[in-house]
Design an enzyme around this catalytic site. Structure first.
Site, PDB file in Angstrom:
ATOM      1  CE  LYS A  55      14.195  -1.202   0.913  1.00 31.42           C
ATOM      2  NZ  LYS A  55      14.504   0.210   1.153  1.00 31.42           N
ATOM      3  CB  THR A  56       9.390  -0.055  -3.980  1.00 32.02           C
ATOM      4  OG1 THR A  56       9.394  -0.302  -2.582  1.00 32.02           O
ATOM      5  CG2 THR A  56       8.039  -0.410  -4.544  1.00 32.02           C
TER       6      THR A  56
ATOM      7  CG  ASP B 102       6.725  -2.249  -1.659  1.00 26.10           C
ATOM      8  OD1 ASP B 102       7.969  -2.313  -1.515  1.00 26.10           O
ATOM      9  OD2 ASP B 102       6.106  -1.174  -1.728  1.00 26.10           O
ATOM     10  CG  ASP B 103       7.491  -0.954   3.415  1.00 31.35           C
ATOM     11  OD1 ASP B 103       8.462  -1.309   4.112  1.00 31.35           O
ATOM     12  OD2 ASP B 103       7.003   0.181   3.445  1.00 31.35           O
TER      13      ASP B 103
ATOM     14  CE  LYS C  10      10.343 -21.367   4.979  1.00 31.37           C
ATOM     15  NZ  LYS C  10      10.484 -22.002   6.294  1.00 31.37           N
TER      16      LYS C  10
ATOM     17  CE  LYS D 105       9.889   6.990  -2.112  1.00 34.87           C
ATOM     18  NZ  LYS D 105       9.207   5.870  -1.433  1.00 34.87           N
TER      19      LYS D 105
END
Length: 739
Positions: A544-545, A598-599, A626, A703
């Protein structure tokens, strides 16, 4: 005839010489010769108290003509040539007759002119003539400065010819124009149209231009400042008075460091035909002794106050520049100091700029890169009324700035022909003006370094130094190695996440990248959605990263920042919130920005035991995800998480515009495709692995797969496939991922 004293005060105000009825008639004009070379013209009135053979003058008349009581003068009739000697316009200098009777009330010059015409109609006037004028129960001393003859065409009933002729003596008639001009150093306040129309010295220095002053990329900001702050000062004062317009007294310049705030303020003083500005650094005002800080503020305004009292509307413009204004003008009540010195300094500054006794001859320029710290009372209209953001320069602005800093080199032919300023401007996205100047300096030092021989001693090769030129490669080397923008992309941040590249092992990866590209285009092109937030969610180790970093890099946005938990190890909740907020604040300063969060569950300190998480960080993230960027700015937020269910419970999923699933490798075919792309095994080894995995389901993140492959490759060639399949089986057995 013999000169005498005027018999009554009323006649003294008539501006006429007074004679006996036996000598002359009222309304006649006479010339009075005091010496062979000096002749003065008066209109006469008769009075029964004046002895025949005498001619009486008021004190101002005797002063003007140099007459003494009892002096013999030669008097003769004087006839005006009405085709040439009728007064068209007369400029009169005016002041209070007696200094003790001065006041600050405004006097309407239009009413004054009407009264003057009524009192002195059909009388003779000469340049330098002195007289006394009564208006509103006040006595004023007048002196004729200038007389313009009436256009002869008008007297003949024809259209005006436009010719203007100055005369020394003229006859004042009912349609003559009177223009009042306040005497120098007079405290008299005149209002209305019948004030002097003398050529005013323009407030703007005619020799001023942007490039000479070294200001680049701030054309729009400067034109906005000019419109708000200087337009009323350029217009004639009588028009400004008729509009009831007050001058702007304060300008606040704010924005990122190095963008030209101090430079602009410094050059405003040079642009104006005003005194040298007083430049004050905020911290210099503060003093440890009680009352001294406030006294320092009063000293800054003392000259302007004194001049306004003496000259009123004629006072020149006083410019006061405050650098680092946030050092002294913090929000009142927020300081921890027991003395409250900041609060009293703010109070003193407020009262001086726009207090009970207003100063209209000041322009205060404040600069800060922390406008959020400034007290609200300073920001209202009437004080720092014009608030101008000096932001990072756009491409056109960068061309201007680089041109300014390379002009001298170009003039002396020290800039190589291969240096393209437009190319450099395109490559320096999000560089501030100071960073662009630093880039030019770095390129210059690289070029000079080529001609330095560093042996036992450091010497300059003079033969080559004379042919010194700064080339494109010098600029590119400095761009890549020396000068990095504070509000730009830090490639080191995200290059670590994609050092193995993106392995497109199947359609799921391609779909994620395609969707990411669509979101990037939406951020760039859509005016309806300046904020786009996407969440990449999926199991651990699914990449994802890396995908988020790749989407960010492919966007080529000038500002890319990764907000990662690894940079916040050991931070308290508050400092973590501040660090996250700073990333977003920096992003708002750029036209196009991308922030990768991230994370997220690690940022929130989430643990399943309990469960526990940081509510403070959660609320901060919810607000920032937002919050729309400022007008004209666009922001793409890419979040990553392995615990979508947790974010769902925290109601955080609603903060994202869309969610994209990043799956693991789930089939044997996908795994073999990944091995082929990586090229780690031989064709024979891959065929063996493919045979073993054919038709089987697997569940492994890319990974983790990379780690298993690297472990297998450490084995001897005959055992690599066996080891890999064993590790894969173990990975699946532990997690029930392998069938």
């Amino acid at each position: 005839m013999q000169a005498a004293r005027c018999p009554t005060d009323e006649l003294s105000l008539s501006n006429c010489a007074v004679v006996s009825e036996k000598d002359l008639q009222s309304g006649q004009h006479v010339s009075v010769k005091t010496t062979p070379n000096h002749k003065f013209v008066f209109t006469v009135k008769t009075h029964h108290t004046v002895a025949p053979g005498s001619i009486a003058f008021s004190l101002p008349q005797r002063k003007w003509a140099g007459l003494s009581i009892g002096q013999e003068v030669e008097v003769a009739n004087y006839n005006f040539d009405k085709s040439m000697q009728c007064i068209g316009a007369m400029t009169i200098e005016i002041d209070f007759l007696q200094k003790k009777s001065t006041d600050s009330a405004p006097y309407d010059s239009d009413r004054m002119a009407a009264e003057f015409i009524q009192q002195f109609n059909n009388q003779s006037f000469s340049v330098t003539q002195q007289l006394v004028f009564s208006f509103c129960d006040k006595l004023f001393g007048l002196m004729v400065k200038d007389i313009e003859a009436m256009d002869a065409s008008i007297l003949r009933g024809e259209p005006a010819s436009g010719k203007k002729q100055k005369i020394d003596i003229g006859l004042f008639v009912g349609n003559s124009q009177v223009i009042f001009e306040k005497a120098n150093s007079s405290s008299l306040t005149l209002v209305g149209k019948a004030k002097t129309k003398e050529a005013r010295q323009t407030i703007i220095n005619p020799e001023w231009n942007f490039e000479k002053m070294g200001i680049g990329g701030l054309d729009k900001e400067f034109s906005d400042i000019f419109r708000r702050a200087f337009a009323s000062r350029v217009f004639p004062p009588d028009i400004v008075e008729q509009m009831g317009c007050k001058h702007v007294k304060g300008i606040m310049l704010f924005g990122p460091p190095g963008c030209g705030k101090t430079l602009m303020a410094r050059q405003i003083g040079k642009m104006l035909n005003a005194r040298e500005p007083k430049v004050v650094n905020g911290p210099e005002i503060l003093n440890k002794y009680v009352g001294e800080s406030e006294a320092n503020i009063r000293k800054l305004f003392a000259d302007a106050e004194d001049e306004q009292k003496r000259l009123g509307a004629n006072s020149g413009l006083h410019i006061i520049i405050f650098d680092e204004l946030d050092a002294i003008c913090k929000q009142r009540g927020t300081g921890a100091s027991s003395t409250g010195v900041h609060d009293t300094v703010v109070n003193q500054l407020l009262s001086k700029i726009d207090g009970v006794e207003q100063l209209n001859n000041i322009l205060v320029i404040g600069m800060t890169n922390r406008p959020d710290l400034i007290d609200d009372a300073l920001m209202r209209p009437g004080r720092f009324e014009v608030k101008m953001e000096i932001s990072l320069p756009d491409e056109k602005g960068r061309v201007q700035i680089l041109t300014i800093h390379t002009n001298k080199m170009r003039g002396y032919k020290l800039l190589a022909p291969d240096v393209d300023i437009k190319e450099l401007a395109a490559d320096t996205k999000n560089y501030s003006g100071a960073e662009l100047e630093g880039l030019v300096r770095a390129a210059q030092s690289t070029a000079m370094n080529r001609h330095i021989k560093a042996t036992a001693t450091v010497e300059v090769d003079m033969e080559k130094a004379e042919k010194l030129q700064v080339t494109r490669s010098d600029f590119m080397g400095s761009l890549n190695n020396d000068i990095k923008p504070a509000f730009g992309t830090n490639q080191e941040d995200y290059s670590n996440y994609i050092m193995n590249g993106i392995i497109k092992w199947g359609d799921p990866v391609t779909h994620v990248l395609d969707d990411g590209e669509l979101l990037v285009q939406q951020t760039k092109n859509s005016d309806r959605t300046p904020l786009v937030a996407v969440l990449l969610e999926g199991p651990p180790h699914s990449g994802k990263t890396a995908l988020a970093a790749q989407i960010a890099e492919d966007s080529e946005f000038p500002f890319i920042k990764i907000c990662s938990p690894e940079k916040m190890i050991g931070h308290s909740e508050i400092s973590k919130c501040q660090a996250i907020k700073k990333v977003f604040d920096d992003a708002y300063k750029s036209q196009l920005s991308c922030v990768v969060v991230d994370d997220i569950e690690r940022l929130l300190d989430y643990v399943p035991i309990g469960p526990r998480f940081s509510n403070l960080v959660l609320q901060a993230l919810l607000v920032l995800l937002k919050k729309a960027p400022p007008k004209g700015r666009k922001l793409l937020i890419i979040g990553t998480t392995s615990r979508k269910d947790v974010l769902q419970e925290m109601e955080m999923l609603d903060a994202f515009s869309t969610t994209i699933h990043v799956p693991n490798i789930s089939t044997g075919e996908q795994l073999v495709d990944a091995l082929e792309l990586l090229g780690s095994f031989t064709d024979k080894e891959r065929a063996s692995i493919s045979h073993q995995l054919k038709g089987k389901r697997v569940w492994i993140g890319i990974k983790k797969l990379l780690v298993l492959i690297e472990m297998s490759l450490q084995m001897a060639a005959d055992y690599r496939v066996t080891k890999f399949l064993s590790l894969l089986r173990d990975e699946g057995a532990d997690r029930s991922f392998y069938e």
